[in-house]
Design an enzyme around this catalytic site. Structure first.
Site, PDB file in Angstrom:
ATOM      1  N   ASP A  73       9.447 -38.550  -5.046  1.00  0.00           N
ATOM      2  CA  ASP A  73      10.228 -38.025  -5.278  1.00  0.00           C
ATOM      3  C   ASP A  73       9.135 -36.756  -5.707  1.00  0.00           C
ATOM      4  O   ASP A  73       8.947 -35.928  -4.852  1.00  0.00           O
ATOM      5  CB  ASP A  73      10.879 -37.876  -6.386  1.00  0.00           C
ATOM      6  CG  ASP A  73      12.211 -38.315  -6.593  1.00  0.00           C
ATOM      7  OD1 ASP A  73      12.912 -38.251  -5.250  1.00  0.00           O
ATOM      8  OD2 ASP A  73      13.167 -38.648  -7.040  1.00  0.00           O
ATOM      9  N   LYS A 130      16.907 -44.295 -11.750  1.00  0.00           N
ATOM     10  CA  LYS A 130      15.673 -44.343 -11.585  1.00  0.00           C
ATOM     11  C   LYS A 130      14.713 -44.746 -13.011  1.00  0.00           C
ATOM     12  O   LYS A 130      13.778 -45.212 -12.716  1.00  0.00           O
ATOM     13  CB  LYS A 130      15.593 -42.455 -11.841  1.00  0.00           C
ATOM     14  CG  LYS A 130      16.067 -42.549  -9.806  1.00  0.00           C
ATOM     15  CD  LYS A 130      15.380 -41.195  -9.378  1.00  0.00           C
ATOM     16  CE  LYS A 130      16.339 -40.580  -8.397  1.00  0.00           C
ATOM     17  NZ  LYS A 130      15.372 -39.304  -7.822  1.00  0.00           N
TER      18      LYS A 130
END
Ligand code: NAP
Length: 292
Positions: A110, A74
């Site tokens: 997220d 990420k």
């Protein structure tokens, strides 16, 4: 529901990570694509860190419409993208890429997924005091979106020597007006902080399968005034959430965050409103099947 026919027009999405064997995203997205009859398909890609650059170049070359990015890529993936959404830039992590005719833009759904899961339960973080346990990748996204929406934060993390929690706190202070404090995750700090907070978030991996007997907070410290959010969804529910419920707290599970991050990615790739209930049902079915 008709069988899926893949043609030359089918748009491709997927998830890149390592390991990738346990991902729930293909089931969630493919169920929705199929049910809505939209011509997309979603596939998992196991990609080693040493091959991440080639994978992202491949996204452009193969005209892959969208990717989710998961552990451990990420942060590393950001340098291979053309544009980064401002929130993802502040967080320092991307979990969703959109390919617009070769221009790759990175987002962090997220963060938005966590926020949406709260809002769906009628909990607005503005002005609330939130205790976040953990300072890893997920905690980072959660702390930034909470600060962006007016919450005040305490971040407790096990290893203070690495300064992850303090690093998040400093960067939040630079970007927002939120009150934020970082400290060590230990019994004394937990007891003291829990007397004066509204929302408690477990963003550590404590209690995640296979360590399902573990819990980040002693049940004796939980009470009915709290909103308790455990971002872990495996097991479903966790011991922590079960004990919070028994204590009378309002609880939110990690499946909600997972589903909402997927829903927000879906919307970015397809431009369509995400069928969140359908995504939740398919993810839940898979979780229950895996637990048998
Ligand atoms: P990560 O970057 O590896 O961070 C893990 C965090 O857990 C760190 O803060 C670590 O503290 C802490 N931790 C681990 N073991 C601990 C222990 N025994 N005691 C206290 N703290 C401990 O992982 P992540 O990506 O943030 O993910 C964290 C959890 O959230 C995982 O269970 C993951 O499955 C879940 N998650 C859920 C969603 C969702 O959509 N629902 C999304 C992302 C992640 P140290 O810094 O001290 O090691």
């Amino acid at each position: 529901m008709k069988d899926k026919v893949i043609s030359g027009k089918t748009k491709i999405c997927g998830v890149v990570g390592d390991p990738i064997e346990h991902t729930m995203s293909p089931v969630m997205h493919n169920t929705v694509f199929k049910t809505l009859g939209i011509d997309y398909i979603y596939v998992p890609f196991k990609v080693k860190s040493s091959e991440l650059r080639q994978a992202i170049e491949g996204m452009r070359a193969l005209n892959i419409r969208g990717l989710n990015i998961t552990i451990p890529h990420k942060v590393a993936v950001m340098r291979f993208l053309d544009r980064i959404d401002p929130l993802a830039e502040k967080i320092g992590a991307v979990n969703t890429i959109v390919n617009d005719e070769g221009i790759l833009t990175g987002y962090n759904t997220d963060a938005g997924g966590f926020l949406q899961a709260l809002l769906e339960k009628d909990i607005n973080p503005a002005g609330k005091k939130v205790l976040v346990l953990g300072a890893g990748g997920a905690a980072k996204a959660i702390c930034f979106i909470l600060a962006e929406h007016g919450a005040n934060l305490v971040i407790l993390n096990r290893k203070l020597e690495l300064d992850w929690a303090q690093d998040i706190a400093h960067r939040i202070e630079q970007n927002y007006t939120a009150n934020v404090r970082a400290d060590e995750l230990n019994k004394k700090n937990l007891e003291q902080t829990l007397t004066n907070i509204d929302i408690l978030v477990n963003a550590t991996s404590v209690g995640m399968s296979p360590n399902t007997d573990e819990t980040p907070v002693d049940a004796k410290l939980l009470c009915s005034d709290l909103v308790v959010f455990d971002i872990i969804y495996n097991p479903f529910p966790t011991r922590f959430l079960r004990e919070a419920k028994t204590a009378g707290a309002k609880t939110i599970d990690g499946l909600e965050m997972l589903v909402w991050q997927g829903a927000l990615s879906f919307e970015k790739w397809t431009g369509r409103k995400p069928p969140v209930d359908l995504m939740r049902q398919s993810a839940l079915r898979l979780l229950q099947r895996n637990e048998k």
